[in-house]
Design a protein around this motif. Structure first.
Motif, PDB file in Angstrom:
ATOM      1  N   THR A 337       0.408  -1.372   0.402  1.00 51.29           N
ATOM      2  CA  THR A 337       0.318  -0.138  -0.367  1.00 51.29           C
ATOM      3  C   THR A 337       0.863   0.542  -0.597  1.00 51.29           C
ATOM      4  O   THR A 337       1.721   0.995   0.789  1.00 51.29           O
ATOM      5  N   TYR A 369      -8.739  12.038  -1.700  1.00 48.50           N
ATOM      6  CA  TYR A 369      -8.314  11.091  -1.542  1.00 48.50           C
ATOM      7  C   TYR A 369      -8.648  10.611  -2.903  1.00 48.50           C
ATOM      8  O   TYR A 369     -10.283  10.858  -3.148  1.00 48.50           O
ATOM      9  N   PHE A 371      -8.569   7.677  -6.110  1.00 45.83           N
ATOM     10  CA  PHE A 371      -8.086   6.263  -6.591  1.00 45.83           C
ATOM     11  C   PHE A 371      -8.046   5.713  -7.172  1.00 45.83           C
ATOM     12  O   PHE A 371      -9.157   5.149  -8.095  1.00 45.83           O
ATOM     13  N   SER A 375      -3.898   1.374  -9.355  1.00 46.96           N
ATOM     14  CA  SER A 375      -3.028   1.346  -7.746  1.00 46.96           C
ATOM     15  C   SER A 375      -3.658  -0.090  -7.732  1.00 46.96           C
ATOM     16  O   SER A 375      -3.098  -0.961  -6.642  1.00 46.96           O
ATOM     17  N   GLU A 389     -14.604   7.124  -2.212  1.00 45.83           N
ATOM     18  CA  GLU A 389     -12.355   8.076  -2.223  1.00 45.83           C
ATOM     19  C   GLU A 389     -13.542   9.382  -1.953  1.00 45.83           C
ATOM     20  O   GLU A 389     -12.963   9.848   0.118  1.00 45.83           O
ATOM     21  N   VAL A 420      -3.577   7.490  -4.807  1.00 41.11           N
ATOM     22  CA  VAL A 420      -2.906   6.762  -3.751  1.00 41.11           C
ATOM     23  C   VAL A 420      -1.873   6.227  -5.010  1.00 41.11           C
ATOM     24  O   VAL A 420      -2.965   5.800  -6.060  1.00 41.11           O
ATOM     25  N   SER A 423      -2.270  -0.486  -3.759  1.00 35.81           N
ATOM     26  CA  SER A 423      -3.495  -0.546  -2.371  1.00 35.81           C
ATOM     27  C   SER A 423      -3.513  -2.591  -2.140  1.00 35.81           C
ATOM     28  O   SER A 423      -3.808  -2.488  -3.692  1.00 35.81           O
ATOM     29  N   THR A 427      -5.750   2.197   2.594  1.00 39.50           N
ATOM     30  CA  THR A 427      -5.183   3.542   1.629  1.00 39.50           C
ATOM     31  C   THR A 427      -5.890   4.453   2.461  1.00 39.50           C
ATOM     32  O   THR A 427      -4.626   5.323   2.803  1.00 39.50           O
TER      33      THR A 427
END
Length: 713
Positions: A337, A369, A371, A375, A389, A420, A423, A427
């Protein structure tokens, strides 16, 4: 409810929904509805539950701002409340349910004494409980705050702000299914006591709903539950359990997933001839056995898929200052991660305007955040942030907010972005850790560094194992995700979700006990990378200066139609933000422009006194003298008799518009007009000495200097 009445009614509104209730507390009224599709949804391997919290500004007598008055996408707060409603409800539905269920809650009247989010959780549970929808509820939900050492149940909005903890607890009569905490570095024992305090009221709310069900509930529908064939499960266990157990015991996520995928294909190919047209069900059966083997490995052998012990943390590396033009950056890696957090500093005018049902305010610290699909090794279109998110960014923001310095100590807006990069579990907590590194790298004097870790749970009903720092496979196969963030002193944020119908107080206490050493271990690794906030900010970060003026002088800084403040900003390139108490925040790209703007504001607002010396430009001449700009918007007159110790026939013989001269304040009359003199000042604009006999008093300058003499010729 602690002296206030909670009322639930049904049968008056929304009667075509499967279940509909109005929950009232004071002047807050929330509508809750629950509806289920008639048929199960085909081709899915999950329960399609959707919980929506719909904000309506009419509930507080507001017309939405902006051009679109109808309202657009849900606010972040509405999304977070929707998630808060979903989390305790989801484990209460029967396993294998595939009918679509939609729960909609809508505040219709709101007063700040009774915030609507907790009542929306109650409304959702009550609507499901009285409906035909299969539901193993009801559940109860309460908020607990602590003021002056005393717990307060379902506090008002003002009490929430005055408290050092904000704990939302939801659960059944004897278990907790959801725990959501904001805290100002408090001890874990305070959280446990708050949860126990709330449990008493949860029981009362459940009993209230049970009375409603007894009077108005309808029989539950006979819904077809999706079940994997027991025969298929037995065959796969018999033929492949050993191979599956070996495949899952790999520390590398990609290698483990590849092994399981290949093994799954082999098993399906091997068994499918005996079960034609059941390939999809075979694949699902393999997934079930994979989960069983993971749980068996941990519960029976005490072995985790990557070989760690239950309380062991994955390898951690921390780096700061990787991106030279960024104001602050931190790269946090824990196992597989990895999160890059970057901080951008701006003026207070860059703060986010927040317009919710509860309050209108601004937010200085913002945490986003992201993602991206790479990832997790996937290729798919990028979309706007989803609920997950938004929720993860809000959790990291909540964890760090208690340590952010006040705007008086650090007059900046702060935007943190956590991307991120890789992952494999937790996270959101990695975002918290990476963001602490970025703040310290940027030179933000945070009150204390914050770290976080996610605890997991495996239980068979009798025995349980708490896992520290869970990875993706353990989260997917486990019974709980318990995220705890905090400083060395105490907890700042908690988010607990259960996949089972709650955990006991003892299990929660054990999980918190495991979370503390995990947090301390991670903090130690972070402090090895950067032990304290940098003493200097990045050269690319803006500079913010603060000056306090008399509030009565605010108008002088702004000027008529904003003329003065616009001129300061145009001349210096800085931007000014003025508070009602007279605090002025000056934001500039560099130190020189900031200092110049500071000096201009200081000169503009300082009290001019007789004897003060200024250097300013001639802005206007007249037969009787010259006007000098002492500061933006404030001029003084040098009478022709005070331009020089010698006789001056014409003002333009000595000075012209645009010339810069040094003057001394000779007099300020009752109307505030300023009389200046050049006599006794150094420079080319005079040739007199300091001891030329000029008196700086009431009669020092002839009063005629404030009005032009008549030309008798």
């Amino acid at each position: 409810m602690d002296g206030r009445i909670v009322q639930i009614e049904t049968g008056r509104v929304a009667k075509q929904a499967d279940g509909a209730v109005l929950v009232t507390m004071g002047d807050t009224v929330v509508l809750g509805t629950a509806t289920m599709s008639k048929e199960a949804r085909e081709g899915i391997d999950f329960f399609p539950l959707v919980c929506d919290y719909e904000e309506r500004k009419y509930a507080v007598g507001k017309i939405p701002g902006g051009f679109v008055k109808r309202g657009g996408r849900p606010s972040d707060r509405a999304v977070l409340i929707s998630r808060l409603i979903d989390r305790p409800l989801r484990p209460m539905f029967p396993s294998g349910m595939r009918n679509e269920v939609q729960v909609i809650t809508m505040p219709m009247s709101v007063e700040l004494e009774n915030p609507p989010d907790i009542l929306a959780m109650l409304a959702a549970s009550a609507a499901l409980s009285i409906s035909r929808i299969p539901f193993d509820g009801p559940i109860g939900a309460v908020r607990i705050c602590r003021i002056d050492g005393n717990f307060v149940i379902n506090p008002s909005w003002d009490q929430i702000h005055a408290s050092d903890i904000n704990v939302v607890v939801a659960g059944t009569k004897d278990t907790i299914t959801t725990l959501d905490v904001e805290a100002d570095q408090v001890d874990e024992s305070v959280i446990l006591d708050a949860a126990a305090f709330g449990q008493k009221y949860i029981i009362k709310l459940i009993e209230l709903q049970e009375k409603l069900v007894a009077e108005a509930g309808v029989p539950k529908a006979d819904v077809t539950m999706h079940e994997v064939s027991a025969e298929l499960l037995d065959i796969i266990r018999d033929k492949a359990s050993v191979d599956i157990s070996e495949a899952i015991q790999q520390p590398d996520k990609a290698a483990c997933e590849d092994s399981i995928t290949l093994l799954k294909q082999e098993i399906v190919e091997q068994i499918s001839p005996d079960f034609p047209d059941q390939e999809e069900e075979l694949g699902e059966a393999v997934e079930c056995v994979v989960k069983e083997e993971i749980r068996k490995l941990i519960l029976e052998k005490g072995i985790r898929p990557d070989g760690r012990k239950p309380g062991e943390i994955r390898q951690i590396t921390c780096e700061v200052g990787l991106l030279p033009r960024v104001h602050g950056s931190g790269l946090f890696t824990r196992g597989q991660t990895q999160v890059m957090s970057c901080l951008t500093l701006g003026s207070l005018d860059d703060a986010q305007i927040v317009d919710t049902l509860e309050e209108d305010t601004v937010k200085r610290y913002m945490h986003y955040y992201n993602f991206p699909p790479y990832s997790v090794g996937e290729a798919r279109p990028l979309r706007s942030p989803g609920r997950r998110e938004i929720g993860h960014g809000a959790l990291a923001e909540k964890a760090l907010l208690p340590v952010i310095p006040s705007k008086e100590e650090f007059p900046y807006s702060l935007l943190m972005t956590s991307d991120v990069l890789e992952s494999n579990g937790s996270t959101s907590m990695a975002s918290t850790c990476g963001s602490t590194l970025a703040l310290m790298d940027a030179g933000v004097k945070i009150k204390a560094p914050v770290a976080g870790a996610a605890m997991g749970l495996m239980t068979d009903g009798k025995n349980y194992v708490v896992l520290s720092d869970i990875q993706g496979m353990e989260d997917f196969s486990g019974d709980m995700d318990f995220k705890v963030a905090g400083t060395e002193t105490g907890v700042t944020a908690i988010q607990m979700d259960c996949k089972i119908k709650g955990i006991s107080h003892e299990v929660m206490k054990d999980a918190l006990a495991h979370a503390k050493p995990a947090r301390m271990h991670i903090l130690g690794k972070m402090l090895e990378a950067i032990s304290e906030s940098r003493s200097e900010m990045s050269q690319y970060a803006p500079r913010v200066l603060t000056i306090q003026i008399n509030p009565d002088k605010i108008g002088e800084v702004i000027g008529p139609g904003g003329k003065v403040i616009k001129k300061i900003e145009a001349d210096t390139g800085a931007s000014l933000s003025i508070e009602q108490d007279g605090t002025i925040f000056i934001t500039a790209a560099d130190k020189n422009s900031g200092d110049t703007a500071f000096r201009m504001v200081d000169e503009l607002t300082r009290e001019i006194k007789v004897g003060d010396v200024f250097t300013g430009k001639i802005v206007k001449t007249a037969p009787f003298g010259a006007f000098v700009e002492l500061m933006p918007g404030r001029d003084g007159l040098v009478h022709i008799s005070q331009l020089s110790s010698k006789r001056v026939e014409k003002v333009e013989d000595v000075v012209n518009v645009g010339d810069e001269i040094t003057v001394r304040v000779a007099e300020i009359n009752p109307q505030g007009k300023i009389g200046l003199t050049c006599k006794g000042m150094d420079g080319a604009n005079n040739d007199a000495d300091m001891d030329d006999g000029l008196e700086f008093g009431e009669n020092a300058v002839p009063k005629a200097r404030f009005r032009p003499r008549k030309n008798k010729r």
